[in-house]
Design a protein around this motif. Structure first.
Motif, short mmCIF file in Angstrom:
data_model
loop_
_atom_site.label_atom_id
_atom_site.label_comp_id
_atom_site.label_asym_id
_atom_site.label_seq_id
_atom_site.Cartn_x
_atom_site.Cartn_y
_atom_site.Cartn_z
N TYR A 1 -9.64 -58.63 11.28
CA TYR A 1 -9.38 -57.23 10.92
C TYR A 1 -7.88 -57.00 11.04
O TYR A 1 -7.34 -56.95 12.14
CB TYR A 1 -10.14 -56.28 11.84
N GLY B 1 -16.05 -53.52 15.76
CA GLY B 1 -15.98 -54.51 14.68
C GLY B 1 -15.56 -55.89 15.14
O GLY B 1 -16.31 -56.87 14.95
N THR C 1 -12.89 -45.68 15.89
CA THR C 1 -12.73 -47.06 15.42
C THR C 1 -11.40 -47.67 15.84
O THR C 1 -11.33 -48.85 16.17
CB THR C 1 -12.86 -47.10 13.89
#
Length: 516
Positions: free
Chosen positions: A65, A81, A220
């Motif tokens: 990411y 994530g 996030t």
């Protein structure tokens, strides 16, 4: 004799040795199985460290990411994530490592005990078969601890990811509660476009970056801190920003995007619109209000600090004009920017927005519709210039002396201005029935110079009576009292000097406006 030795004695000795070896087969096989299990677990541990900690290229099977690929140019929180990505990489690499370890072990035994043994095959083959048996058993047995470790890892990540989301949600709820306590549950007011901003955008605090982050709240891209693409960390909540480390806020509406006050969101906001016709004295009254607060702070009252450079620069000009007893220039017809200041200290701090709007905007309906800031106001100021009332010139007889200059008065009828303004503000959804109205009768100093001021200018009831009887504004006063919860009338003189400061009428007026 040789045949007997070769075909009878040798097989008997071999079988006897094999029989003596058989009791050790389970032990040897178990030890080899245990060794294989430990090899596989050691490989799993190395893979885990490589994937989670070292992160070198050989431990990467999935693209990472990257901040530059994200909608928000920031690093993701690990449990939003990347943790699940690492688990997938770990499963892939651990499977490869285990298969390689088992395959290499079988090939090594086959090579050393069957293909190219160091001793006679009669000795190495039974031992090789035992090792193969141990390897088969070890392969099966390794599935249990490795599977258990994978399940525990997945459960730990799931629990921590759930905890991170729960913590982020809790912090957001706490932040909303704090904003609600500050009466900012609908957002903060943008001083440029006058829209409510649920949560401002913030620039990265690094002087070499300045990437803009639209929503820094926990989620996030960070729970307690957000890490910008440049590596700079920034707080995710208003309550985490210290007084000396507050970030520059920006409006999030696409048609605006301009900077907001740095103090936006950190304290309750008070919006006070000044309504009145052209040349009614709104700008001078606003300057006098700020100067009165400045003098009060110097005398031990609530501290006042201009909230931004633009407000401070314009106030400095207005203050000098006021002290010279000059006339301010007409307010531009463009949409006004709030004159913002922070009043008070500690928990009593408030961010006050004063809006001085060009008088022409209160005549044209299309212009009044643009004054959206009025929706956030609960105290309104109506600046009434008595010189704009026809009855002032016909009913009042000035005493002997210099005549009052007719050009110093507003050219717009106060009743017309009030009617249009109230209609526009009500159409925007402002709760006028729960709001207060301060009626500032301007230019009292000018009237006093010509002997036209009332006998008791400091009395609200007296000012109300003067408007009704002397100026004949019965309908206007009645409309004010019908539309607003509370109406107070003030005779104001927006004048100042170095010795006495601002006229006392302005001080009383400001105290009432900021009381609610």
């Amino acid at each position: 004799m040789a045949e007997i030795f070769l075909f009878v004695l040798v097989p008997l000795v071999f079988l006897a040795g094999l029989a003596a070896y058989l009791p050790f087969v389970p032990v040897i096989a178990a030890l080899r199985a245990l060794a294989l299990v430990m090899q596989i677990l050691t490989g799993y541990g190395r893979t885990l460290v490589g994937v989670v900690y070292r992160r070198t290229p050989e431990f990467r099977t999935l693209p990472p990411y990257r901040p530059q690929d994200e909608r928000v140019k920031a690093y993701r929180n690990y449990f939003f994530g990347p943790a699940f990505r690492d688990l997938r990489q770990l499963l892939t690499l651990a499977r490869r490592s285990s298969v390689t370890t088992v395959g290499d072990s079988f090939r090594a035994v086959t090579s050393r005990q069957f293909v190219a043994p160091a001793h006679h095959r009669a000795l190495t083959v039974p031992y090789g078969l035992t090792l193969h048996l141990g390897l088969c058993a070890g392969t099966v047995l390794a599935l249990l601890p490795v599977g258990l470790l994978v399940v525990l890892h997945a459960l730990l990540i799931a629990l921590l990811a759930g905890g991170a989301r729960l913590l982020a949600g809790t912090l957001r709820a706490v932040d909303r509660a704090v904003l609600g306590m500050k009466r900012l549950h609908t957002g903060m007011l943008c001083p440029h476009c006058f829209e409510r901003v649920p949560y401002p955008a913030y620039d990265c605090p690094s002087p070499t970056c300045r990437r803009r982050h639209a929503d820094i709240r926990p989620g996030t891209y960070g729970v307690w801190r957000r890490r910008c693409e440049c590596g700079q960390r920034m707080p995710t909540l208003l309550i985490l920003m210290s007084r000396d480390a507050r970030l520059q806020a920006y409006c999030v509406h696409p048609h605006c995007g301009k900077p907001m006050n740095t103090d936006a969101g950190h304290m309750p906001e008070v919006v006070i619109p000044l309504i009145g016709g052209q040349a009614a004295g709104k700008t001078q009254l606003m300057a006098a209000m700020l100067l009165a607060l400045e003098h009060a702070a110097a005398g031990g009252g609530p501290a006042i600090t201009l909230a931004d450079e633009e407000s401070d620069a314009e106030y400095q000009v207005l203050r000098e004009v006021l002290r010279m007893r000059g006339h301010t220039r007409a307010t531009q017809k463009t949409l006004p920017r709030a004159h913002s200041f922070v009043l008070g200290a500690g928990r009593s701090q408030r961010l006050v927005h004063l809006f001085d709007t060009a008088g022409e905007r209160f005549v044209d309906r299309d212009d009044t519709d643009a004054l959206r800031y009025a929706r956030a106001a609960r105290t309104f100021v109506f600046v009434l210039d008595p010189m704009a009332v026809k009855a002032f010139w016909t009913a009042l007889e000035p005493p002997p002396g210099p005549l009052l200059d007719h050009t110093l008065g507003s050219t717009v009828d106060p009743e017309e201005v009030f009617a249009r303004s109230v209609q526009a503000v009500a159409a925007m959804g402002a709760p006028l029935s729960r709001s207060r109205l301060a009626v500032a009768i301007s230019k009292t100093d000018l009237l006093a110079e010509h002997g036209l001021a009332p006998a008791h200018p400091g009395d609200s009831d007296g000012a109300r009576t003067w408007l009704r009887q002397a100026l004949g504004l019965h309908s206007l006063v009645q409309a004010m009292e019908l539309n607003f919860r509370e109406v107070r009338f003030f005779h104001t003189a927006a004048v100042a000097n170095e010795e006495t400061g601002v006229d006392g009428s302005v001080t009383r007026f400001v105290e009432w406006c900021l009381r609610g």
